[in-house]
Design a protein around this motif. Structure first.
Motif, short mmCIF file in Angstrom:
data_model
loop_
_atom_site.label_atom_id
_atom_site.label_comp_id
_atom_site.label_asym_id
_atom_site.label_seq_id
_atom_site.Cartn_x
_atom_site.Cartn_y
_atom_site.Cartn_z
N GLY A 8 0.82 -1.23 0.11
CA GLY A 8 -0.18 -0.14 0.13
C GLY A 8 0.88 1.40 0.04
O GLY A 8 0.81 1.97 0.91
N SER A 10 1.19 3.30 -2.58
CA SER A 10 0.94 4.48 -3.78
C SER A 10 0.18 5.56 -3.41
O SER A 10 -0.24 6.49 -3.82
CB SER A 10 0.02 4.02 -4.20
N SER A 11 -0.25 5.63 -1.86
CA SER A 11 -0.32 6.56 -1.04
C SER A 11 -0.42 6.89 0.38
O SER A 11 -0.62 5.98 1.08
CB SER A 11 -1.94 7.35 -1.79
N ILE A 13 -0.08 7.14 4.62
CA ILE A 13 0.31 6.33 4.92
C ILE A 13 1.58 5.64 4.56
O ILE A 13 2.63 5.74 4.92
CB ILE A 13 -0.28 5.63 6.35
N ARG A 33 -1.87 -1.42 -6.00
CA ARG A 33 -2.00 -1.65 -7.74
C ARG A 33 -2.14 -0.97 -8.68
O ARG A 33 -2.02 -0.93 -9.92
CB ARG A 33 -3.74 -2.05 -7.27
N SER A 34 -1.84 0.50 -7.90
CA SER A 34 -1.63 1.79 -9.25
C SER A 34 0.41 2.08 -9.65
O SER A 34 0.80 2.70 -8.96
CB SER A 34 -2.13 3.04 -8.20
N ASP A 59 -1.97 -6.78 -6.27
CA ASP A 59 -3.72 -6.62 -5.68
C ASP A 59 -3.57 -8.16 -5.01
O ASP A 59 -3.79 -9.11 -5.01
CB ASP A 59 -4.71 -6.51 -6.71
N LEU A 60 -3.40 -7.30 -3.34
CA LEU A 60 -3.05 -8.17 -2.40
C LEU A 60 -4.74 -8.46 -1.25
O LEU A 60 -4.70 -9.13 -0.59
CB LEU A 60 -2.60 -7.78 -1.51
N ASN A 86 0.57 -2.68 5.33
CA ASN A 86 0.36 -1.52 5.14
C ASN A 86 -1.56 -1.48 4.27
O ASN A 86 -2.31 -0.57 4.96
CB ASN A 86 1.07 0.12 5.10
N SER A 137 -2.11 -1.11 12.03
CA SER A 137 -3.77 -1.65 12.99
C SER A 137 -4.96 -0.16 12.84
O SER A 137 -3.88 0.66 11.87
CB SER A 137 -3.46 -1.97 14.05
N TYR A 151 -14.49 -3.65 9.71
CA TYR A 151 -12.77 -3.16 9.82
C TYR A 151 -12.21 -2.93 10.92
O TYR A 151 -10.86 -3.77 11.03
CB TYR A 151 -13.36 -0.99 8.99
N LYS A 155 -8.78 -5.01 12.23
CA LYS A 155 -7.57 -4.62 12.89
C LYS A 155 -7.12 -4.71 14.56
O LYS A 155 -6.11 -4.91 14.62
CB LYS A 155 -7.99 -2.61 13.00
N GLY A 182 -5.20 6.90 14.71
CA GLY A 182 -6.26 7.59 14.70
C GLY A 182 -7.00 7.98 13.33
O GLY A 182 -6.19 7.60 12.34
N THR A 184 -6.74 9.63 10.28
CA THR A 184 -5.88 9.78 9.17
C THR A 184 -5.78 10.64 8.05
O THR A 184 -6.64 10.32 7.48
CB THR A 184 -4.36 9.00 9.47
N THR A 186 -5.61 11.13 4.31
CA THR A 186 -5.48 10.04 3.39
C THR A 186 -6.68 9.91 2.30
O THR A 186 -7.99 10.29 2.84
CB THR A 186 -4.35 8.95 4.18
N ILE A 188 -7.97 7.52 1.77
CA ILE A 188 -8.96 6.39 2.69
C ILE A 188 -10.67 7.19 2.63
O ILE A 188 -11.12 6.19 2.70
CB ILE A 188 -7.67 6.18 3.87
N1 NAP Z 1 -6.41 6.52 7.05
C1 NAP Z 1 -6.42 6.77 8.13
O1 NAP Z 1 -7.68 7.75 8.41
C2 NAP Z 1 -6.40 5.67 8.97
C3 NAP Z 1 -6.47 4.80 10.11
C4 NAP Z 1 -6.17 4.30 10.89
C5 NAP Z 1 -5.24 2.92 10.17
N2 NAP Z 1 -5.68 3.63 8.87
C6 NAP Z 1 -4.68 2.73 7.82
O2 NAP Z 1 -3.40 3.14 7.50
C7 NAP Z 1 -3.59 2.00 6.39
C8 NAP Z 1 -3.00 3.07 5.22
O3 NAP Z 1 -4.53 3.65 5.00
P1 NAP Z 1 -4.01 5.30 4.44
O4 NAP Z 1 -5.54 5.81 5.35
O5 NAP Z 1 -2.91 5.30 3.78
O6 NAP Z 1 -5.35 4.95 3.11
P2 NAP Z 1 -4.83 4.96 1.55
O7 NAP Z 1 -3.76 6.22 0.66
O8 NAP Z 1 -6.19 5.26 0.70
O9 NAP Z 1 -3.85 3.97 1.35
C9 NAP Z 1 -4.05 2.76 1.14
C10 NAP Z 1 -3.44 2.18 0.70
O10 NAP Z 1 -3.36 0.54 0.34
C11 NAP Z 1 -3.45 0.55 -1.00
N3 NAP Z 1 -4.72 -0.92 -1.29
C12 NAP Z 1 -5.72 -0.68 -1.61
N4 NAP Z 1 -6.03 -1.81 -1.57
C13 NAP Z 1 -5.07 -2.87 -1.70
C14 NAP Z 1 -5.22 -3.79 -2.21
N5 NAP Z 1 -6.36 -4.54 -2.83
N6 NAP Z 1 -4.08 -4.67 -2.92
C15 NAP Z 1 -3.00 -3.63 -3.42
N7 NAP Z 1 -2.77 -2.60 -2.07
C16 NAP Z 1 -3.75 -2.45 -1.66
C17 NAP Z 1 -3.60 1.33 -1.76
O11 NAP Z 1 -3.08 1.23 -3.21
P3 NAP Z 1 -3.35 0.85 -4.44
O12 NAP Z 1 -5.29 1.55 -4.43
O13 NAP Z 1 -2.97 1.28 -5.35
O14 NAP Z 1 -3.53 0.02 -4.65
C18 NAP Z 1 -2.67 2.47 -1.16
O15 NAP Z 1 -1.52 2.33 -1.22
C19 NAP Z 1 -4.27 0.36 5.87
O16 NAP Z 1 -4.38 -0.36 6.90
C20 NAP Z 1 -5.19 1.39 7.39
O17 NAP Z 1 -6.71 0.84 7.21
C21 NAP Z 1 -5.67 4.61 8.44
#
Ligand code: NAP
Length: 278
Positions: A8, A10-11, A13, A33-34, A59-60, A86, A137, A151, A155, A182, A184, A186, A188
């Motif tokens: 993960g 590509s964007s 965290i 995937r991107s 694609d995981l 991640n 997590s 979700y 976690k 908490g 963040t 992004t 997501i």
């Molecule tokens: N943002 C928050 O508020 C928050 C809070 C707590 C925990 N988290 C956790 O932090 C982690 C990263 O999330 P983020 O907030 O950085 O979100 P994000 O910007 O949407 O990044 C998610 C990353 O996961 C990759 N991904 C999604 N589905 C995938 C798949 N099927 N196969 C491979 N890669 C995949 C995406 O890449 P592609 O789309 O290119 O595949 C992207 O690089 C996640 O585990 C999330 O649960 C986030």
């Protein structure tokens, strides 16, 4: 030279992990995937930090994807010293409305692929007597969270798995840490339709989350919770009965789902307007 595999990347965290490990001089393997986003990040980081960056499009959320990712590393003779699990996505809403295939993708991505990548890469780390596994997590890991039921459960799995594995590996040279962010800011939020500017809880940035996570792994902490507000939430969960915390979760999630519904209503109004114009 340390070699770090980030899923993960590509964007959000994951991208911040790539940037921080690159600035420490680590070679990187970036998976998501991107392809285009990963290629652009790879070009930038390899140029600015004189490191080797390998991009693996994967694609995981498929049950056999972890094996494919690891075999791609092996075929390029890349030994992974640090694994950052991640990759993930978020779903907000009533469990009964969530499509089964999306739920399955989430469980495979957050849990099965994470376990498989860990299992496949751990023997090499143990043999070399050094390594790290950093699992992303969430603060939702500490209790059941209504309208985030699957979700939060995935976690909680990650946190429990990380804590147990860290203890098993004590003295092996391999550290294990779970980071529990908490909210963040992004991408997501894009997939959920929740507007980060309209929810009750504070929304942090990825960089401090990643800094705290890397330090936590180096210090072999079982888990780290970035941000004072998030720590207070977690401690609230220790003082208050679990049932009260779950009820409080309903209030917060109701705010998230209301925002999601408003957002969807705006989108469909926009669609209707554009159809009207045609
Ligand atoms: N943002 C928050 O508020 C928050 C809070 C707590 C925990 N988290 C956790 O932090 C982690 C990263 O999330 P983020 O907030 O950085 O979100 P994000 O910007 O949407 O990044 C998610 C990353 O996961 C990759 N991904 C999604 N589905 C995938 C798949 N099927 N196969 C491979 N890669 C995949 C995406 O890449 P592609 O789309 O290119 O595949 C992207 O690089 C996640 O585990 C999330 O649960 C986030």
């Amino acid at each position: 030279m340390t070699s770090v595999l980030i899923t993960g990347a590509s964007s959000g965290i994951g991208e911040a992990f790539a940037r921080q490990y690159a600035s420490r001089g680590a070679d990187l393997v970036l998976a998501a995937r991107s392809q285009e986003k990963l290629d652009a990040l790879s070009r930038e980081l390899s140029r600015t930090h004189a490191i080797s960056v390998t991009v693996l499009k994967q694609d995981l959320s498929h049950p056999d994807s972890a094996e494919k990712l690891v075999s791609s590393c092996q075929s390029q003779c890349i030994e992974i010293d640090v694994l950052v699990n991640n990759a993930g996505f978020w779903m907000v809403g009533p469990f009964s409305n969530e499509p089964l295939d999306e739920l399955e993708r989430m469980v495979v991505l957050h849990n099965l692929s994470l376990v498989k990548l860990t299992s496949l890469l751990l023997p090499g780390m143990k043999k070399r007597k050094r390594g790290g596994i950093l699992n992303v997590s969430s603060i939702t890991a500490f209790q059941g969270v209504p309208f985030n039921a699957v979700y939060a459960a995935t976690k909680a799995f990650i946190l429990s798995f990380s804590e147990a594995l860290r203890e098993e590996l004590r003295g092996s040279g391999v550290n294990v840490c779970a980071v529990c962010p908490g909210l963040t800011r992004t991408k997501i939020f894009d997939t959920t339709g929740v507007n980060p500017d309209k929810i009750l809880l504070p929304v942090g940035l990825p960089e401090p989350v990643v800094k705290k996570a890397i330090t936590g792994l180096e210090q072999n902490r079982a888990f780290v919770v970035p941000g004072l507000y998030n720590k207070i939430l977690i401690h609230g969960g220790r003082v208050l009965p679990r049932s009260v915390m779950v009820r409080l979760g309903v209030l917060l999630a109701r705010n998230e789902t209301t925002e999601k519904q408003r957002y969807r209503a705006c989108c469909s109004a926009g669609e209707t307007n554009s159809k009207d114009k045609q």
